[in-house]
Design an enzyme around this catalytic site. Structure first.
Site, PDB file in Angstrom:
ATOM      1  CD  GLU A 175      -3.239  -1.092   1.897  1.00  0.00           C
ATOM      2  OE1 GLU A 175      -3.332  -0.212   2.755  1.00  0.00           O
ATOM      3  OE2 GLU A 175      -4.132  -1.935   1.687  1.00  0.00           O
ATOM      4  CD  GLU A 297      -3.648  -5.987   2.879  1.00  0.00           C
ATOM      5  OE1 GLU A 297      -4.547  -5.274   3.372  1.00  0.00           O
ATOM      6  OE2 GLU A 297      -2.432  -5.768   3.026  1.00  0.00           O
TER       7      GLU A 297
END
Ligand code: AHR
Length: 488
Positions: A175, A297
Site C-alpha cells: 500500500e 488483501e
C-alpha cells in the site's frame, strides 16, 4: 421453490485456478501473530518451537498454498534485523500502525519460515519500501535465500539455519499509496524499479516479484504501473475490502438485519467490477498475460467486537462472511487466466479470520469452512456454465439469487454454489449423472456463527439431493453454501 438448471460446457483450453488463489495473510496486527500463531516455547498452550499446535493442525486441513507476512502496513515499518538472533537480545519496538503496542520481535524471519514449514505452505515475504533502505531489502533476501559464504548467509547460519530457505514470492512494499509511504504511482513506479533491481536471486531461487498495486478502484495506479514497470514485475497487487456504505468500517459482524446482509453481498459483488476494470488495463499493456493480478488483501471489515482493543481489528464471522468468501472465489475463478494469487485478510484473530482464539481455546469460523469445502477447486480447470440466474430484491437492493462456479480435477467435477437469498431456498438441477458428495454450510439464522461456548453452530453437513435420469436436484437452503462433487 424455484428451480434453476445448469449446463456444463467443459473446454480443453480453459484456464486452471491457480492454487494460490486460496492463499492467506498474517500480519503483526492485534492477536494474529502473537497469541494466534506464536505463544512462545514456554507457553502452557501446546506448541512446536513456540508455534501453537492447534492452529497449525486446523490450518493444515485447508491445504494453505501460500502465506503473506509480515504485513500489511506493518511491513513498511518492519526492520527485519530486529527479528533475528537470540530472542532475549531482540529490541522491542512500537507497532505504530496497530494500537502502538510493544512488538518484542520474538516472531521474526526464522519463526515465519518455521511456521510455513509446519503448515507446508509457500512463504510470501513483503519488504519495506516506505521506511527501509534498498540495502536492507537486498540483504534480507540474501539472508533468506543465499547459500554462499556471504555475510548475510553466514549470519543466518550463526543464527541456527544452515540451509537457505526457498523464497518463492517477494513483495516490494505494501500500500505504497497509503500507509506504505503516501506515494503517487509515478513516484512508486520508479521506486519499485530501483528496489527490485537490487533484490537479487540467489542460489537457484527465483522469487516471483510482486509490485504494490491499486487501492480498490484506483485505475490510474494500475495504468501507471503497467505502463512504466510491467517488464520488471511478475505480479501486480490489488487490495479491496468489502465495506458497505464506505469508510470507516461500520456495522457489527454478527448483529445485522436483511438490509445489512444485502449491502455486504453488493459490496462483495463489487469485486467483480474491480476485476473487470483492472484486468482490462492489464490486458491493454500485457495481452499475453505474463503479469499476474495478485489480490493480496480482500475480505470483510466490520466494527471491532465490543470490548476488544479497537486497533486490533478483531471481529466475529458469520454465514454472511462465508457467502461473501464464496462469491469472491467464484469471481476469482472467472479470471483464472490473470489472477495468480489472492490472500484473505487475515488468517487468525484479525478481520475475516479462519480461526479465532481465546487463550488456549480455538474455534473455526464459517469462513474456515468455505476454504475447506472449496479446496478441491485449487488447481482445477474452470468449467464454463450456462445458467440463467434470476435477480432478487432484498430491502431494495438487487442481487443475483446465487453465485456458482465449477472446476474439474483428477476426474472429479466440483460445483460450488452460494445462495445469496437470506429468505428463500432454491433447487438446482445439475446434469451430472452420479453424485459423489453434497455438502452444505448453513446455520439456524443468517447471523449464525461459532463461539467458544458453541464452536459447532456452523459446520458443513451432508446435503440433500435427488437423482432422476442423470439429473441431480440439489436443495440450496437460504443463506447457504453448497458443494457438489461428481465423477466425470
Ligand atoms: O489488513 C489490515 C490492513 O489493511 C493492512 O495492514 C493494510 O495493508 C490494509 O490497509
Amino acid at each position: 421453490m424455484s428451480t434453476l438448471s445448469v449446463k456444463f460446457n467443459p473446454k480443453s483450453d480453459a484456464p486452471t485456478v491457480n492454487p494460490n488463489v486460496y492463499g492467506h495473510f498474517a500480519e503483526h496486527l492485534g492477536r494474529c501473530i502473537y497469541e494466534g500463531f506464536w505463544v512462545g516455547e514456554d507457553s502452557e498452550i501446546p506448541n512446536t518451537r513456540g508455534i501453537r499446535n492447534d492452529v497449525v493442525a486446523a490450518l493444515r486441513e485447508l491445504d494453505i498454498p501460500v502465506l503473506r507476512w509480515p504485513g500489511g502496513c506493518f511491513a513498511d515499518e518492519y526492520h527485519w534485523k530486529d527479528g533475528v538472533g537470540p530472542r532475549e537480545n531482540r529490541p522491542s519496538i512500537l507497532n505504530t500502525h496497530w494500537g502502538r503496542v510493544v512488538e518484542n520481535n520474538h516472531f521474526g524471519t526464522h519463526e515465519f519460515f518455521d511456521l510455513c514449514e509446519l503448515l507446508d505452505t509457500a512463504p510470501y515475504v513483503c519488504g519495506n519500501v516506505g521506511s527501509g533502505t534498498v540495502q536492507e531489502m537486498m540483504e534480507w533476501v540474501e539472508y533468506i535465500s543465499s547459500d554462499s559464504q556471504s555475510p548475510m548467509a553466514n549470519w543466518r547460519r550463526a543464527n541456527g539455519r544452515e540451509e537457505p530457505w526457498k523464497l518463492p514470492f517477494f513483495g516490494v512494499g505494501n500500500e505504497s499509496w497509503g500507509c506504505g509511504g503516501n506515494m503517487r504511482p509515478e513516484y512508486y513506479a520508479d521506486e519499485y524499479r530501483r528496489y527490485n533491481c537490487f533484490v537479487k536471486n540467489y542460489s537457484g531461487n527465483k522469487a516471483y516479484r510482486i509490485a504494490c498495486g491499486a487501492n480498490s478502484g484506483d485505475l490510474h495506479w494500475t495504468e501507471v504501473m503497467m505502463e512504466r514497470a510491467k517488464d520488471h514485475m511478475d505480479g501486480l497487487s490489488l487490495h479491496y475490502y468489502a465495506v458497505p456504505n464506505g469508510w470507516p468500517p461500520n456495522g457489527s459482524a454478527i448483529d445485522f438485519n436483511t438490509k445489512q446482509w444485502a449491502e455486504v453481498m453488493k459490496a462483495a459483488l463489487h469485486m467483480g467490477t474491480l476485476l473487470e476494470q483492472h484486468t482490462a488495463i492489464m490486458d491493454k499493456y500485457d495481452p499475453e498475460k505474463k503479469v499476474g493480478l495478485i489480490v493480496d488483501e480482500w475480505g470483510t471489515w466490520f466494527e471491532s467486537e465490543p470490548g476488544s482493543t479497537p486497533g486490533f481489528l478483531y471481529q466475529q464471522n458469520s454465514m454472511r462472511d462465508a457467502v461473501l468468501a464464496a462469491i469472491h472465489f467464484h469471481l476469482f475463478h472467472g479470471y483464472a487466466d490473470r489472477i495468480h494469487m489472492a490472500n484473505i485478510a487475515q488468517t487468525v484473530n484479525v478481520l475475516q479470520a479462519m480461526i479465532l482464539t481465546d487463550g488456549a481455546r480455538m474455534i473455526k469460523t464459517p469462513t474456515f469452512w468455505v476454504f475447506e469445502m472449496f479446496k478441491h477447486h485449487q488447481g482445477g480447470q474452470v468449467v464454463e456454465l450456462e445458467v440463467e440466474i434470476p435477480k432478487i430484491t432484498v430491502e431494495g437492493i438487487e442481487l443475483p439469487a446465487i453465485s456458482i462456479s465449477a472446476t474439474q480435477k483428477d476426474g472429479v467435477l466440483t460445483t460450488s454454489i452460494a445462495n445469496l437469498d437470506p429468505e428463500n431456498d432454491r433447487v438446482l438441477e445439475l446434469p451430472i449423472g452420479e453424485v459423489s458428495e453434497v455438502r452444505v454450510l448453513t446455520g439456524a439464522t443468517m447471523t449464525a456463527h461459532n463461539t467458544f461456548e458453541e464452536p459447532e453452530n456452523v459446520k458443513p453437513i451432508a446435503g440433500s439431493y435427488e437423482s432422476v435420469n442423470g439429473v441431480v436436484q440439489v436443495t440450496l437452503p437460504k443463506y447457504s453454501i453448497v458443494t457438489v462433487s461428481s465423477k466425470h
